[in-house]
Design an enzyme around this catalytic site. Structure first.
Site, PDB file in Angstrom:
ATOM      1  N   SER A   1      13.797  17.674 -19.905  1.00 16.84           N
ATOM      2  CA  SER A   1      12.934  18.855 -19.881  1.00 16.84           C
ATOM      3  C   SER A   1      13.559  19.965 -20.717  1.00 16.84           C
ATOM      4  O   SER A   1      14.774  20.149 -20.715  1.00 16.84           O
ATOM      5  CB  SER A   1      12.739  19.337 -18.438  1.00 16.84           C
ATOM      6  OG  SER A   1      12.109  20.615 -18.409  1.00 16.84           O
TER       7      SER A   1
ATOM      8  N   HIS B   1       0.835  -1.205   0.000  1.00 20.31           N
ATOM      9  CA  HIS B   1       0.000   0.000   0.000  1.00 20.31           C
ATOM     10  C   HIS B   1       0.871   1.257   0.000  1.00 20.31           C
ATOM     11  O   HIS B   1       0.540   2.251   0.667  1.00 20.31           O
ATOM     12  CB  HIS B   1      -0.970  -0.003   1.187  1.00 20.31           C
ATOM     13  CG  HIS B   1      -1.699  -1.300   1.353  1.00 20.31           C
ATOM     14  ND1 HIS B   1      -2.721  -1.707   0.517  1.00 20.31           N
ATOM     15  CD2 HIS B   1      -1.523  -2.312   2.246  1.00 20.31           C
ATOM     16  CE1 HIS B   1      -3.152  -2.902   0.895  1.00 20.31           C
ATOM     17  NE2 HIS B   1      -2.447  -3.297   1.933  1.00 20.31           N
TER      18      HIS B   1
END
Length: 448
Positions: free
Chosen positions: A277, A154
């Site tokens: 980027s 989780h």
């Protein structure tokens, strides 16, 4: 002119490979139709149904590069049968050989078998690359068998595992995918030669012999009965591709998750010149992993549509076939891109064992709560032990304290263990269970 990203000169490398594009090119599609027609006349020539010399001539001219493929496309504006091919083929055949092409067949026999031949060619590429992905992962299992890292459930630190254990789960899943692919061959790669409604009424004397020999020539399975409207084979194939895409997507997503700046235990391959980027030069984005996730997601969305196309009417229905013509090639083309990039990621995966070691202690020992509890349980009972460790963990968590200090503050714990014993239980390297044993089992399972 390209009209989809798959065939785009700009985006094409992100969405497929040249190798798979060749499989589903117009030229190869027409060639597969010609291969099917040629196998039919060859079988009929051998069986004396048509003159053997005519069959030989037809086979000699069964070359898609000799046909005007754009012209065939023009005919398809008013027809979806195989007639446009037959017209174009007849034009290049000598004498009256064209009159013997397609003897006793129906259009769907040729179209279905042609698609199966393309699927089989695509399958070989997919199977090859799935095996290469597994080979790269098995190398990782062996290399990082003992590299300790956080296990997470989780998205939260759970118990320590090894990287070898984690990737062994990938290897075994890939192995099951490969097994599924290998098992579907006998059910999926089955040819079609059955006539208008599947009864071979047009070839009452040697129809079955023709069908048998034709499938031998094409190296396809012979059906027990026509499958004109029984499309389970295509659905199984699309489903298998979707499962493969699920595995590749999950692996890519796991690596992406572990490439987060705050974690950085794994990273996709990097080379100088790879730009993440246009505005932030520092960025080493997981752009290849994101590409894999995207194309694999698209592959998985195709499978339900192919299952829907199983609903065909009566003895033949072109409506279901049109779905397959568009969707099955697209699934193969997209999966090819996912596999091509997955091979590279898994072969050149960047691993950061030092970061894995540092991350083991991010929770200041709380990750070892089960270990403490299981050592306390024989003396105090499991539920009592859980209550004590839970209380201790929550206090340490909220105060951002060391688990050791929190444990030593508990009288029951101080009475049960020495400080040295607590140190041992808090060491993640001492609580790996059978992680390495399971990794070894996977390595042994796929050893060749």
């Amino acid at each position: 002119m390209a009209s989809t990203v798959i065939d785009s000169n700009v985006f094409g490398a992100l969405f497929s490979t040249d190798e798979m594009r060749a499989v589903f090119s117009d030229t190869n599609l027409v060639q597969k139709w010609l291969d099917t027609e040629a196998a039919l006349v060859k079988a009929q020539g051998e069986l004396g149904i048509i003159p053997k010399e005519i069959a030989d001539d037809i086979n000699a001219y069964a070359d898609a590069t000799k046909l005007n493929i754009p012209e065939i496309g023009e005919f398809y504006k008013s027809s979806i049968t195989i007639v446009p091919l037959l017209k174009a083929f007849k034009e290049i055949l000598p004498d009256n050989a064209g009159e013997f092409v397609h003897w006793g067949a129906t259009s769907q026999d040729i179209v279905d078998t042609g698609l199966i031949l393309q699927m089989k060619e695509a399958y070989e590429i997919i199977l090859r690359d799935m095996k290469l992905c597994q080979r790269h992962v098995l190398r990782l299992v062996k290399e990082y068998r003992d590299t300790v890292m956080c296990g997470r459930t989780h998205v939260i630190h759970a118990l320590p595992i090894t990287l070898g254990y984690k990737v062994a789960v990938w290897a075994d899943e890939l192995g099951r995918d490969i097994e599924r692919l290998e098992e579907l061959k006998k059910r999926v790669f089955m040819g079609q030669m059955a006539g208008a409604v599947g009864t071979l009424a047009s070839q009452p004397e040697k129809g079955l012999e023709t069908q048998t020999r034709m499938m031998e020539i094409l190296d396809l399975e012979q059906p027990a009965i026509a499958w004109h409207v029984a499309r389970d084979g295509q659905a199984e194939f699309a489903g298998a591709l979707a499962i493969c895409a699920g595995t590749l997507g999950r692996i890519a997503h796991e690596i992406l998750s572990l490439q987060r700046t705050e974690i950085l235990e794994l990273e996709e391959p990097f080379f100088m010149g790879k730009v993440g980027s246009s505005t932030m030069p520092h960025k080493r984005n997981p752009q290849v992993l994101e590409n894999i996730i995207a194309v694999c997601r698209s592959v998985r969305t195709i499978a339900p549509g192919i299952a829907e196309a199983m609903i065909c009417e009566n003895e033949r229905d072109w409506g279901c076939l049109s779905t397959e013509w568009e969707s099955i090639p697209r699934a193969c083309l997209l999966l090819a891109a996912g596999l091509e990039k997955s091979k590279d990621v898994l072969e050149h995966l960047i691993v950061y064992p030092k970061h894995m070691e540092q991350n083991l202690y991010k929770l200041r020992g709380l990750m070892m709560s089960e270990c403490i509890m299981m050592h306390l349980a024989p003396r105090l009972g499991r539920m009592t032990a859980h209550s004590i460790v839970y209380r201790t963990c929550m206090k340490a968590y909220e105060e951002e304290a060391q688990m050791k200090d929190a444990l030593l503050a508990e009288p029951e714990v101080r009475e049960a263990f020495t400080e040295a014993e607590i140190d041992y239980m808090l060491d993640p390297h001492n609580y790996l269970g059978l992680a390495t044993t399971f990794a070894d089992r996977v390595l042994e399972k796929y050893a060749k």
